[in-house]
Design a protein around this motif. Structure first.
Motif, mmCIF file in Angstrom:
data_model
loop_
_atom_site.group_PDB
_atom_site.id
_atom_site.type_symbol
_atom_site.label_atom_id
_atom_site.label_comp_id
_atom_site.label_asym_id
_atom_site.label_seq_id
_atom_site.Cartn_x
_atom_site.Cartn_y
_atom_site.Cartn_z
ATOM 1 N N ASN A 22 29.764 30.042 40.456
ATOM 2 C CA ASN A 22 30.995 30.626 41.092
ATOM 3 C C ASN A 22 31.758 30.462 39.948
ATOM 4 O OD1 ASN A 22 31.148 27.764 40.243
ATOM 5 N ND2 ASN A 22 32.893 27.333 41.800
ATOM 6 N N GLU B 224 38.443 31.395 40.650
ATOM 7 C CA GLU B 224 39.012 31.028 41.837
ATOM 8 C C GLU B 224 40.066 30.044 41.580
ATOM 9 O OE1 GLU B 224 37.787 28.097 45.653
ATOM 10 O OE2 GLU B 224 36.134 29.501 45.148
ATOM 11 N N LYS C 220 40.352 27.577 52.864
ATOM 12 C CA LYS C 220 39.711 27.766 51.576
ATOM 13 C C LYS C 220 39.904 29.432 51.537
ATOM 14 C CE LYS C 220 36.237 27.323 48.094
ATOM 15 N NZ LYS C 220 34.940 26.832 47.944
ATOM 16 N N LEU D 159 41.810 32.430 49.527
ATOM 17 C CA LEU D 159 41.237 33.715 48.796
ATOM 18 C C LEU D 159 41.657 34.896 49.163
ATOM 19 C CD1 LEU D 159 37.495 32.545 48.316
ATOM 20 C CD2 LEU D 159 39.244 32.930 46.573
#
Length: 204
Positions: free
Chosen positions: A24, A45, A178, A182
């Motif tokens: 990630n 992220e 979550k 995003l």
């Protein structure tokens, strides 16, 4: 207006970093010291960076400050000023034009009609084709965005359904939250739990 921080991955690419996917995160040769093997990790992220070679690390403001040889306060003030200008302009834009590159990318992965789109379209360029073409495309994008949100809500309900059946509702809600973060939208609400519980009971 508070979220005016740039994307750290875009900043890295603009400065010539060749990023390689690492789960990630992304890794690259560090620009802050000499090295032959990549030890700089970019986490899109979380919008942070960390070099395991020289030890440098932090958020996107520090990253941009080091790249431009400026203080973090200078970068902060520049970003704040840029955001005020873009905010004033964005107030007059249609919601379809305010969708971010990430939102377009996520939408294109679900909507077949947009599968060729790699990111946010150049709206100024599209306007040059004439008002009729521009309005048609804008309407099409917004219609697809609403379809995408409906898909996301159904997906959230499915996640909740598995959570209820597996006695892991809190984990399911965390996963949905979550996803919301995003996408920059609200998907979850308390009524969704009740609706999903009734659905699970009906199915058995």
């Amino acid at each position: 207006m508070s979220n005016f921080l740039p994307d750290i991955k875009e900043i890295a690419e603009e400065n010539g970093l060749l990023l390689r996917k690492a789960r990630n995160q992304y890794k690259a040769l560090c620009l802050f010291h000499s090295e032959k093997s990549p030890s700089l990790y970019i986490h899109p992220e979380k919008n942070i960076f960390k070099c395991f070679g020289c030890g440098e690390g932090g958020g996107v403001i520090k990253f941009k400050a080091k790249l431009e040889n400026k203080s973090e306060q200078e970068i902060f003030e520049e970003l704040k000023s840029q955001n005020k200008k873009s905010y004033k302009a964005s107030r007059y834009l249609h919601p379809a034009e305010r969708l971010t590159s990430f939102q377009f990318k996520a939408m294109s992965e679900v909507i077949p009609d947009l599968c060729n789109m790699k990111g946010k379209p150049n709206w100024d360029f599209i306007r040059k084709f004439g008002n009729e073409e521009y309005l048609y495309f804008r309407s099409k994008v917004w219609r697809h965005w609403l379809e995408f949100l409906d898909y996301e809500k159904k997906d959230a309900e499915m996640t909740l359904r598995f959570g209820i059946r597996g006695n892991s509702v809190n984990e399911a809600i965390k996963e949905i939250k979550k996803r919301e973060k995003l996408l920059g939208v609200t998907i979850f609400n308390q009524s969704m739990i009740k609706k999903t519980e009734l659905m699970v009971e009906a199915i058995g």
